[in-house]
Enzyme design. Structure first.
Site, PDB file in Angstrom:
ATOM      1  N   ASN A 185     -53.263  56.322  28.620  1.00  0.00           N
ATOM      2  CA  ASN A 185     -54.259  56.299  27.554  1.00  0.00           C
ATOM      3  C   ASN A 185     -54.965  54.945  27.524  1.00  0.00           C
ATOM      4  OD1 ASN A 185     -55.352  57.773  25.257  1.00  0.00           O
ATOM      5  ND2 ASN A 185     -54.320  56.282  23.948  1.00  0.00           N
ATOM      6  N   GLU A 186     -56.307  54.955  27.576  1.00  0.00           N
ATOM      7  CA  GLU A 186     -57.117  53.765  27.308  1.00  0.00           C
ATOM      8  C   GLU A 186     -56.776  52.582  28.221  1.00  0.00           C
ATOM      9  OE1 GLU A 186     -56.547  53.095  23.152  1.00  0.00           O
ATOM     10  OE2 GLU A 186     -57.332  55.050  22.577  1.00  0.00           O
ATOM     11  N   GLU A 212     -59.723  64.173  20.865  1.00  0.00           N
ATOM     12  CA  GLU A 212     -59.554  63.612  19.523  1.00  0.00           C
ATOM     13  C   GLU A 212     -60.924  63.576  18.850  1.00  0.00           C
ATOM     14  OE1 GLU A 212     -57.536  59.829  19.531  1.00  0.00           O
ATOM     15  OE2 GLU A 212     -56.433  60.324  21.362  1.00  0.00           O
ATOM     16  N   TRP A 227     -58.683  65.624  15.136  1.00  0.00           N
ATOM     17  CA  TRP A 227     -57.584  64.674  14.951  1.00  0.00           C
ATOM     18  C   TRP A 227     -57.202  64.556  13.478  1.00  0.00           C
ATOM     19  CZ3 TRP A 227     -54.714  63.674  18.877  1.00  0.00           C
ATOM     20  CH2 TRP A 227     -53.687  62.727  18.752  1.00  0.00           C
TER      21      TRP A 227
END
Length: 369
Positions: free
Chosen positions: A160-161, A278, A328
């Site tokens: 993630n990210e 999300e 989300w």
């Protein structure tokens, strides 16, 4: 007879007028009370859930059951929850969500097996070891979690990210003013991402594996998108298993529509599955306004934006690449944004009383068209 007919004609006329008004209202609202998000959608519609209200709040549980067919644990599948201490695994919270999903025939998408915020866990911050020791942590965590849910969790956000806006790797840098990046990149180098996917695949070869990131709808972050596309191409050349890309859309009502759609198109061009992973739409546009009022105008702008996201997704992503759209949070008070980043907002589909907002009907209409 005439005296009888006049009242009858008057009553008949009144009935006809009422029927016409009823039909007009039904047509203008175009909402079938039996319709739900999952019933009208051609792809999975998901929601991020929390185990406590899922267990204890009947209204919360019923809305989840009725409207959605894909569930994502909000934070219960992350390292901070599952492995809060080194080598000590606690699956209880995530298990409750997964068990609920299986019982009710819902898909589960798990997030996130590796994330820069794990560097904020005390035992990770205080861990001292060489690259081999760090690699063992990475591998053990991923494979323990994925093995535990083998055959139960359909897909995982593996990493993630991992990238900065300029396309460089997010290295843990205490001097950075924007973000401090990933301790994993600093300890293990860029190829930790590929190895994370390999470890997840070894633990469950049937699970679908995603890379997930934010800001992919902004032209100023084009270099980040390019870095992700290049990573996908490199993985494919090396036979590293990757099946999809997750696009976060925590956006404001004024976010540029063309940029949103362009981002979707670029992810779809990889040929991988695309998950709008999300979604929350802030009427505050991320402004910290304590006096903000949720006006009719803002409600409509939010509804229009939710509808646009669905329609852009269907235009930009071929049907066989649509992994779905996940909201989300269920209702406005459940949003991770409100109180943390902005003092007032109403970013989700349901209000505090679980009533459907205009945003819900915008999203519904987008799914139907």
């Amino acid at each position: 007879m005439k005296n009888i007919m006049k009242p009858l004609l008057a009553i008949s006329g009144l009935i006809i007028v009422c029927l016409l008004i009823s039909c007009k209202n039904r047509s203008s609202n175009s909402v079938d009370k039996t319709e739900t998000l999952q019933s009208v959608s051609s792809f999975p519609v998901g929601v991020a859930v929390n185990p406590r209200p899922l267990k204890n709040d009947t209204l919360y549980r019923n809305v989840v059951l009725n409207e959605f067919n894909s569930l994502t644990p909000e934070s219960q599948a992350t390292m901070s929850t599952i492995q809060p201490k080194e080598g000590v695994f606690d699956f209880s919270e995530c298990d409750s969500i997964v068990d609920f999903a299986i019982k009710n025939n819902k898909r589960v998408h798990g997030v996130a097996l590796n994330w820069d915020l794990y560097g904020n866990i005390d035992w990770i911050k205080n861990f001292h070891g060489d690259s081999v020791a760090w690699e063992n942590i990475l591998k053990k965590h991923i494979q323990t979690v994925v093995s535990h849910y083998k055959g139960k969790v359909k897909s995982w956000g593996v990493v993630n990210e991992a990238f900065n806006d300029d396309g460089t790797l997010r290295i843990d840098d205490q001097t950075s003013t924007e973000n401090r990046g990933s301790i994993w990149a600093r300890k293990l180098g860029k190829d930790y991402i590929a190895r994370a996917f390999q470890y997840a695949h070894e633990a469950d070869p049937e699970a679908l594996l995603f890379y997930n990131d934010f800001g992919l709808h902004l032209s100023k972050r084009q270099k980040k998108i390019d870095a992700i596309v290049n990573m996908v191409e490199e993985f494919q050349k090396r036979n590293i298993p990757i099946h999809g890309l997750g696009m976060q859309l925590h956006i404001g009502v004024s976010t540029n529509n063309d940029e949103i759609e362009s981002g979707m198109q670029k992810l779809a061009a990889t040929g991988l599955l695309v998950h709008i992973s999300e979604v929350s739409i802030l009427v505050s546009d991320w402004k910290k306004d304590e006096s903000l009022v949720f006006t009719e105008e803002l409600q409509k702008k939010q509804s229009d934006k939710y509808q646009f996201i669905v329609q852009a997704y269907k235009r930009s992503v071929p049907a066989d690449q649509r992994y779905g759209i996940t909201i989300w949070g269920l209702r406005d008070p459940n949003s991770w944004v409100v109180g943390r980043f902005v003092p007032r907002d109403w970013p989700l589909l349901f209000d505090e009383n679980y009533q459907k907002k205009k945003a819900y009907y915008g999203f519904l209409n987008g799914l139907k068209k």
